[in-house]
Design a protein around this motif. Structure first.
Motif, PDB file in Angstrom:
ATOM      1  N   MET A  25      81.475  83.721 120.903  1.00  0.00           N
ATOM      2  CA  MET A  25      82.555  82.834 121.358  1.00  0.00           C
ATOM      3  C   MET A  25      82.002  81.435 121.610  1.00  0.00           C
ATOM      4  N   LYS A  26      80.882  81.395 122.334  1.00  0.00           N
ATOM      5  CA  LYS A  26      80.301  80.089 122.684  1.00  0.00           C
ATOM      6  C   LYS A  26      79.795  79.346 121.453  1.00  0.00           C
ATOM      7  N   ARG A  27      79.239  80.106 120.479  1.00  0.00           N
ATOM      8  CA  ARG A  27      78.780  79.453 119.243  1.00  0.00           C
ATOM      9  C   ARG A  27      79.931  78.837 118.478  1.00  0.00           C
ATOM     10  N   LYS A  28      81.115  79.453 118.602  1.00  0.00           N
ATOM     11  CA  LYS A  28      82.306  78.933 117.933  1.00  0.00           C
ATOM     12  C   LYS A  28      83.021  77.874 118.767  1.00  0.00           C
ATOM     13  N   LEU A  29      82.307  77.394 119.817  1.00  0.00           N
ATOM     14  CA  LEU A  29      82.833  76.337 120.704  1.00  0.00           C
ATOM     15  C   LEU A  29      84.090  76.777 121.434  1.00  0.00           C
ATOM     16  N   MET A  30      84.227  78.095 121.623  1.00  0.00           N
ATOM     17  CA  MET A  30      85.317  78.616 122.453  1.00  0.00           C
ATOM     18  C   MET A  30      84.766  78.768 123.864  1.00  0.00           C
ATOM     19  N   GLU A  32      88.897  88.120 107.210  1.00  0.00           N
ATOM     20  CA  GLU A  32      90.076  87.540 106.561  1.00  0.00           C
ATOM     21  C   GLU A  32      90.256  86.068 106.922  1.00  0.00           C
ATOM     22  N   GLY A  33      89.428  85.577 107.834  1.00  0.00           N
ATOM     23  CA  GLY A  33      89.494  84.160 108.213  1.00  0.00           C
ATOM     24  C   GLY A  33      90.538  83.856 109.266  1.00  0.00           C
ATOM     25  N   LEU A  34      91.040  84.894 109.950  1.00  0.00           N
ATOM     26  CA  LEU A  34      92.029  84.664 111.001  1.00  0.00           C
ATOM     27  C   LEU A  34      91.361  84.038 112.214  1.00  0.00           C
ATOM     28  N   PHE A  35      92.078  83.114 112.849  1.00  0.00           N
ATOM     29  CA  PHE A  35      91.569  82.536 114.089  1.00  0.00           C
ATOM     30  C   PHE A  35      91.773  83.545 115.213  1.00  0.00           C
ATOM     31  N   LEU A  36      90.708  83.869 115.924  1.00  0.00           N
ATOM     32  CA  LEU A  36      90.772  84.808 117.043  1.00  0.00           C
ATOM     33  C   LEU A  36      90.438  84.048 118.320  1.00  0.00           C
ATOM     34  N   ASP A  37      91.325  84.103 119.291  1.00  0.00           N
ATOM     35  CA  ASP A  37      91.142  83.320 120.506  1.00  0.00           C
ATOM     36  C   ASP A  37      90.393  84.118 121.576  1.00  0.00           C
ATOM     37  N   ASN A  38      90.313  83.516 122.774  1.00  0.00           N
ATOM     38  CA  ASN A  38      89.598  84.146 123.892  1.00  0.00           C
ATOM     39  C   ASN A  38      90.127  85.534 124.213  1.00  0.00           C
ATOM     40  N   VAL A  39      91.448  85.689 124.135  1.00  0.00           N
ATOM     41  CA  VAL A  39      92.065  86.973 124.496  1.00  0.00           C
ATOM     42  C   VAL A  39      91.610  88.065 123.542  1.00  0.00           C
TER      43      VAL A  39
END
Length: 771
Positions: free
Chosen positions: A416-421, A384-391
């Motif tokens: 996560m790392k690929r998304k620069l998180m 759905e394109g929602l931003f999902l954070d580290n948590v």
């Protein structure tokens, strides 16, 4: 007003002449002449660019230069920065000139930064803020008020509240006070930092100083009083506002309602919300949201949902916070269906889902064992394109690691790392834990090293997981070495760290090594012994567990209620009721009341061994201590009465030996009715079996009809109990009808039913039924 050169040289702190030695000679200095600000600006700029430093300058020339550059703040500040880099100590008069320039130009941010320099004593500053106000004293109250506003912000930023209050009194003696805006800022910062009493004291001083509070001041005071639980005083603030002819804002009303909810008076907050709404007092969405959140915190979810609907009926548009509170509430009680329905309703109204809601839903799914559904939901959110954070990622990583799907967890970790998180300590720790659970210690160690290299300092939990992994798989020396490494990193191993090693050794059956390790600890604690008792139980060293437990209890040390429960359970399951009872008695002696589950299990174990006196004693003791029996407890007693065999002697000398000594089952049934304990199918079945055992078939049939009347579904065990009763009384026709009913309803027949049927057929002389 400008500071004269005479006054400048008379100030004791500022007469030192600073000399610089670079490429300019004294002949160059002799060529200096009075110039216009424009010419000076160009000249300074060129000197910065070409030489990077000035020749011989003193503080008087610095002040005069700053005056000339008053309309060129960028050049002036560059000039000041160059002086600082050249280790030129700016005195109080230089800073006073900078303050004048920044204040008149409205550069509040730079002014606050300058005050922070003075407060932190940067760049060799050797004067106080009070000295600066003394120099600026002749600028007039309006100017000083503007300056003091930024001064308050600077002091509050570094948490120096006592100093602000001291300066408040100092500047009051000079004939002016802080503005109400500065005071509001100060009060608000004090509340945020938890210094509520100081915030209220500042408000008291405002009135002493004659400052007129505004609407926001009153809101802050209401908030502070509510935080202290002084709700009646908070009501009094509304009266103060009325006297001061200040109309309460929506925020004032909402703040008081929030205070009621925070103090556990959500019902009262709701009543006030309704009353003010009826009185046409304008209330924002925040007022409704705090009550919804209050209901959710008190697990009154239905009331919260009704208020959400009522909120919309009143034309107040719900915000994401109202939905978030409800979704959190339903997730907390495990009602994921309702939580997801609310989320869909929220998004259908154009309210965006945020990471906090997503992580709450994912955690709930994992907690109730729906990990695969959590993974699907996670993918759906991504699609759905929602931003999902580290948590959000970490919830799935942790769940997958617990399921042993470490490679899948690592895929998410790398995503996560690929998304620069940037993974944090928690993300790394969960992955390390997952690898340790799988025995992949090399992978865990590599991740630990990567964590260090990426600048994330492992915490005590990270070390504990790694230490436990090493110990569990036999690398005890590695675990001990890691303890030493922890110490070099400024972390002291705690009880959990040592217990991880003990647990790890015991889980691998290496109890002897665990004993050696615990004996070698210089500082032992109760938790170490508790782990050892549990470890003995898991390793099936029950004798050692019992001996350690009794040795500690003789010294007045109880290893913990839950450890006692585990010991009782272990001995109870192998039939060692004497040991189980001794541990049970130690609990009582230490003033700890066993819980309902432990009492029920002990009663059940005694009943299975026909030790009914002991069972009844525990049952009576449980009720005497205020523990209410549940349907399971009574079911065990009914079942015991249906199966009691007077021919089997008990291992206990006090055991009941005859049917006449058995307590009348109707006593228990009446007790259940008085305590409003509703029997379930299992309980009814045990009662039917009891009635059939005593050939009281009429009562058995009435109980069976009651099951149907309550809308419950009898299972095959219930039918079997009644069938045995029919066969026992020779009522073959009713037995046949019951068998047909079972067949028509399609109830699956188990081995117990077939065995009972065969016995009934063999006992009956005539039965119109073909086997």
């Amino acid at each position: 007003m400008r500071v004269s050169t005479t006054k400048f040289y008379s100030h004791g702190k500022c007469i030192e002449r600073i000399k610089f030695t670079r490429i300019f000679s004294s002949s160059v200095l002799s060529q200096l002449r009075p110039v216009s600000p424009e010419e000076l600006s160009v000249d300074i700029h060129n000197k910065f660019r070409i030489y990077g430093q000035f020749v011989e300058f003193d503080t008087s020339k610095v002040v005069e230069t700053l005056r000339c550059l008053r309309r060129e703040p960028h050049i002036a500040l560059s000039y000041v920065e160059q002086l600082k880099r050249s280790r030129f100590s700016l005195d109080v008069y230089s800073y006073a000139e900078i303050v004048r320039m920044l204040c008149y130009l409205g550069c509040s941010g730079k002014l606050k930064s300058m005050f922070l320099e003075i407060i932190r004593k940067e760049n060799n500053i050797d004067f106080e803020v009070a000295d600066l106000f003394e120099v600026l004293d002749e600028e007039g109250p309006e100017f000083l008020v503007r300056v003091s506003n930024e001064m308050v912000k600077a002091f509050a930023t570094v948490g120096k509240f006592d100093e602000i209050i001291d300066i408040m009194f100092q500047i009051r003696r000079r004939g002016f006070a802080l503005s109400i805006l500065s005071c509001n800022f100060l009060i608000n910062q004090l509340i945020k930092c938890g210094k509520v009493d100081m915030a209220l004291a500042v408000y008291g001083q405002l009135k002493t100083l004659g400052l007129n509070a505004n609407g926001y001041t009153y809101v802050l005071v209401i908030k502070a009083l509510c935080k202290k639980g002084r709700l009646e005083e908070a009501v009094g603030i509304f009266e103060e506002m009325d006297k001061a002819e200040v109309n309460p804002s929506e925020f004032a009303y909402s703040t008081y309602i929030e205070g009621l909810c925070i103090n556990g008076k959500t019902d009262l907050g709701y009543q006030l919300l309704q009353a003010w709404g009826a009185a046409k007092i304008p209330l924002s969405a925040f007022a409704y949201t705090v009550v919804i959140r209050g209901f959710c915190n008190e697990n009154k979810l239905e009331e919260a949902e009704v208020l959400l609907v009522d909120m919309e009926k009143r034309g107040v548009v719900p915000e994401v916070y109202a939905y978030r509170a409800l979704i959190f509430g339903y997730c907390k009680v495990g009602n994921i269906i309702k939580a997801l329905a609310l989320q869909r309703e929220m998004t259908s109204k154009g309210i965006k889902t945020n990471c906090m809601i997503v992580s709450s839903i994912l955690k709930c799914l994992c907690r109730i064992g729906m990990t695969s559904e959590a993974i699907d939901q996670f993918k759906e959110y991504k699609d759905e394109g929602l931003f999902l954070d580290n948590v959000c990622y970490d919830v799935l990583v942790h769940a997958l690691c617990q399921l042993g799907k470490v490679e899948e967890a690592m895929e998410l970790f790398n995503e996560m790392k690929r998304k620069l998180m940037v993974p944090d300590v928690v993300n790394y720790t969960n992955m390390i834990c997952g690898y340790c659970l799988q025995g992949k210690l090399i992978n865990a160690w590599e991740l630990f090293m990567e964590m260090n290299k990426s600048g994330h300092k492992p915490d005590i939990i990270t070390y504990n997981k790694l230490v436990g992994g090493f110990a569990r798989y036999g690398y005890v020396q590695k675990a001990v070495d890691l303890l030493d490494y922890m110490t070099t990193q400024g972390l002291k191993p705690n009880t959990s760290t040592y217990n991880m090693i003990i647990k790890g050794l015991c889980m691998e059956g290496r109890v002897k090594e665990a004993e050696v390790f615990i004996d070698g600890l210089q500082e032992k604690c109760l938790a170490n012994y508790t782990v050892m008792v549990n470890a003995y139980c898991k390793a099936n060293h029950l004798k050692k567990a019992f001996q350690l437990f009794m040795r500690l209890s003789e010294r007045g040390i109880l290893v913990g209620k839950h450890s006692c429960y585990k010991l009782i359970d272990a001995f109870r399951q192998i039939g060692e009721m004497r040991a189980a009872q001794l541990i049970f008695d130690v609990l009582i002696k230490q003033g700890l009341t066993p819980d309902l589950v432990t009492y029920t299990k002990m009663i059940h174990s005694y009943c299975k061994r026909n030790c009914l006196q002991e069972a009844y004693h525990l049952f009576s003791d449980m009720k005497r201590r205020g523990i209410k029996p549940d349907v399971v407890t009574y079911t065990i007693l009914f079942d015991t009465h249906s199966k009691v065999n007077k021919n089997i002697s008990s291992s206990s000398q006090n055991a009941l030996q005859s049917k006449e000594e058995v307590v009348d089952v109707s006593v228990f049934w009446n007790e259940m009715a008085k305590m409003d304990i509703k029997p379930d199918v299992v309980c009814y079945t045990a009662l039917i079996a009891r009635c059939c055992k005593t050939k009281n078939l009429e009562h058995a049939i009435r109980v069976f009809d009651e099951i149907i009347g309550r809308g419950l579904e009898p299972d095959i065990v219930t039918y079997t109990a009644l069938l045995c009763g029919y066969f026992a009384t020779g009522d073959v026709d009713k037995a046949v009808n019951l068998i047909n009913e079972i067949s028509i309803k399609g109830i699956p027949q188990d081995n117990y039913f077939m065995t009972s049927l065969e016995r009934g057929i063999s006992k009956a002389k005539r039965l119109p039924y073909r086997h």
